[in-house]
Design a protein around this motif. Structure first.
Motif, PDB file in Angstrom:
ATOM      1  N   CYS A   5       0.856  -1.179   0.000  1.00 29.71           N
ATOM      2  CA  CYS A   5       0.000   0.000   0.000  1.00 29.71           C
ATOM      3  C   CYS A   5       0.895   1.233   0.000  1.00 29.71           C
ATOM      4  O   CYS A   5       2.062   1.176   0.374  1.00 29.71           O
ATOM      5  N   TYR A   6       0.339   2.351  -0.475  1.00 30.00           N
ATOM      6  CA  TYR A   6       1.162   3.548  -0.675  1.00 30.00           C
ATOM      7  C   TYR A   6       1.876   3.984   0.586  1.00 30.00           C
ATOM      8  O   TYR A   6       3.077   4.267   0.578  1.00 30.00           O
ATOM      9  N   SER A  10       5.786   4.341   0.670  1.00 27.21           N
ATOM     10  CA  SER A  10       6.371   5.678   0.575  1.00 27.21           C
ATOM     11  C   SER A  10       7.429   5.919   1.646  1.00 27.21           C
ATOM     12  O   SER A  10       8.212   6.855   1.551  1.00 27.21           O
ATOM     13  N   ARG A  34      -0.899  11.563   1.885  1.00 28.61           N
ATOM     14  CA  ARG A  34      -1.017  10.243   2.515  1.00 28.61           C
ATOM     15  C   ARG A  34      -2.450   9.932   2.914  1.00 28.61           C
ATOM     16  O   ARG A  34      -2.926   8.807   2.753  1.00 28.61           O
ATOM     17  N   MET A  37      -4.254   8.973  -0.105  1.00 25.28           N
ATOM     18  CA  MET A  37      -3.892   7.630  -0.553  1.00 25.28           C
ATOM     19  C   MET A  37      -4.616   6.559   0.260  1.00 25.28           C
ATOM     20  O   MET A  37      -4.952   5.499  -0.251  1.00 25.28           O
ATOM     21  N   GLY A  42      -4.421   3.687  -2.523  1.00 26.20           N
ATOM     22  CA  GLY A  42      -3.340   3.610  -3.507  1.00 26.20           C
ATOM     23  C   GLY A  42      -2.397   2.455  -3.226  1.00 26.20           C
ATOM     24  O   GLY A  42      -1.985   2.249  -2.087  1.00 26.20           O
ATOM     25  N   GLN A  43      -2.090   1.688  -4.239  1.00 27.24           N
ATOM     26  CA  GLN A  43      -1.195   0.543  -4.104  1.00 27.24           C
ATOM     27  C   GLN A  43       0.064   0.799  -4.923  1.00 27.24           C
ATOM     28  O   GLN A  43      -0.021   1.322  -6.037  1.00 27.24           O
ATOM     29  N   VAL A  44       1.205   0.441  -4.370  1.00 32.84           N
ATOM     30  CA  VAL A  44       2.448   0.612  -5.112  1.00 32.84           C
ATOM     31  C   VAL A  44       2.940  -0.751  -5.573  1.00 32.84           C
ATOM     32  O   VAL A  44       3.091  -1.665  -4.767  1.00 32.84           O
ATOM     33  N   LEU A 119       2.342   3.637  -8.913  1.00 33.06           N
ATOM     34  CA  LEU A 119       1.209   3.815  -8.014  1.00 33.06           C
ATOM     35  C   LEU A 119      -0.078   3.527  -8.773  1.00 33.06           C
ATOM     36  O   LEU A 119      -0.316   4.112  -9.819  1.00 33.06           O
TER      37      LEU A 119
END
Lengths: 235, 235
Positions: A5-6, A10, A34, A37, A42-44, A119
DNA sequence: TAATATATGTTGTAAAAACAACAGAAATGA
DNA sequence: TCATTTCTGTTGTTTTTACAACATATATTA
């Protein structure tokens, strides 16, 4: 290809500031990113060099922002001929049109040319404002409209030129538009000859010849990037 | 050119139902349209046949929906050559990209070819959700994103084909895409030969020749709108 | 400034596309 | 069904463009 997850990702990537500079997040403070996200989930994803992010024919539900690395969009025709359409750099948004319109398939491959972090934001969560009604989510939506609209204009414009059959007509269309934008018959263009030829999808030297033919006919004058158009009586 | 607010004008025009069928208002009930028009301050303008709605170089702040009549977008180059780009029919949204991006000038003229009524909606009011926070306004905004995105896809797709230099490459690009969309090497296309030639900006008969050349080379087969692509070894 | 690199323009030739005119096939409609 | 129209394919000719090779001009940098 690994997924996080972001907010977790991050910590190592340190991309909050970079995201804050994206048009999509314009007006959103880095410290708000954040929270955004979290609400957009948001997924990285990490892709190794050579790995495919998308393949022509895929259906997707997430828009993508390249965080680090580099990816390209490539078109491969049925007979295997490859053509690079676009190089995507960190901070750029892509695939959003296919994510928003879920029924439609992606028309080209997207492949990592370096190890890359991407992302992924679910299009529904991007578009639907969340229950918490955060102001910045609305701001992102406004930014998205502006981006789509800007892109639309650029595409329409290029298409108007490329729809012309001959090099001369393409030039006339391009130069007329430049003149309208400048508001006068004398103006500078931003592209050099090679870039202009690429933009209009013609050969550079053939285009140069055509320009000088038009100059001889008294339609226009130019020196490097500076053009002047002349209305003249038909001889 | 006379001007009225929507709710007054709609008494005579009776266009609530027509608007409700527009993609922009999809999911909005006909009876909600009038409320929406109040909060967006929709204005109805009447143009007589031949009157100009927009001129190349104008800056605008309102998106337009044609209610009745007919208008065309025309491109006139610096030397006076006229080209009809598009015919706009009742219910269609236009000029929205230039209204959203206020700094940009309209690149073509829009002129009434019949007496016409046009609904003007200020782009700011369209995009910014009003204080009353009505749900249907948010719905309109979502619809706008979908419309912009759909149009974006169509333009990108056409541009990919038109960026190819030769007729053969354009055909290859178009047919490959049709095949990807169909998910197989055998498919029907929606355009007839003349429409396809217009779409790809080439001459019909030259395109027909090229197709038959490709057929002779064993790359593909076709009968009317039905195409089959063949991978084959280079001879 | 000279040397080098880059951008632009020019020319002749080969290739491709447009154009025009027509033939045959398919669709339409009386 | 036959006549008519529309669509598609074919061919030869003309025009345009691409391509290649080079000349000139402009910009860059040692």
């Amino acid at each position: 290809m690994e997924r996080k997850c972001y907010n977790e990702a991050s910590k190592c990537l340190n991309v909050d500031n970079m995201l804050a500079r994206c048009v999509l997040f314009s007006g959103v403070k880095p410290e708000e990113i954040r929270g955004l996200m979290t609400c957009m989930d948001g997924q990285v994803l990490h892709y190794s060099k050579g790995e495919y992010l998308l393949r022509a024919g895929d259906k997707i539900d997430s828009a993508c922002i390249l965080l680090t690395g580099g990816v390209i969009a490539e078109q491969v025709d049925y007979w295997g001929n490859r053509d690079i359409l676009q190089e995507i750099r960190p901070g750029e948004l892509f695939a959003v049109n296919y994510a928003i319109n879920e029924g439609e398939v992606v028309p080209s491959n997207v492949v990592a040319i370096e190890d890359s972090c991407v992302l992924m934001i679910d299009a529904d969560r991007l578009v639907k404002v969340c229950d918490r009604g955060c102001a910045c989510h609305n701001r992102v939506k406004d930014n998205l409209i502006l981006m789509l609209s800007t892109r639309n204009r650029a595409l329409t414009q290029k298409l108007r030129h490329l729809s012309k059959r001959s090099t001369r007509e393409k030039l006339i269309s391009y130069l007329t538009e430049a003149s309208i934008n400048a508001g006068k018959k004398e103006f500078d263009i931003r592209l050099d000859r090679q870039q202009l030829a690429d933009y209009l999808a013609v050969d550079r030297s053939a285009m140069s010849s055509e320009l000088s033919r038009m100059k001889n006919e008294g339609m226009l004058d130019y020196k490097k990037n500076h053009f002047t158009l002349y209305v003249r009586a038909e001889e």
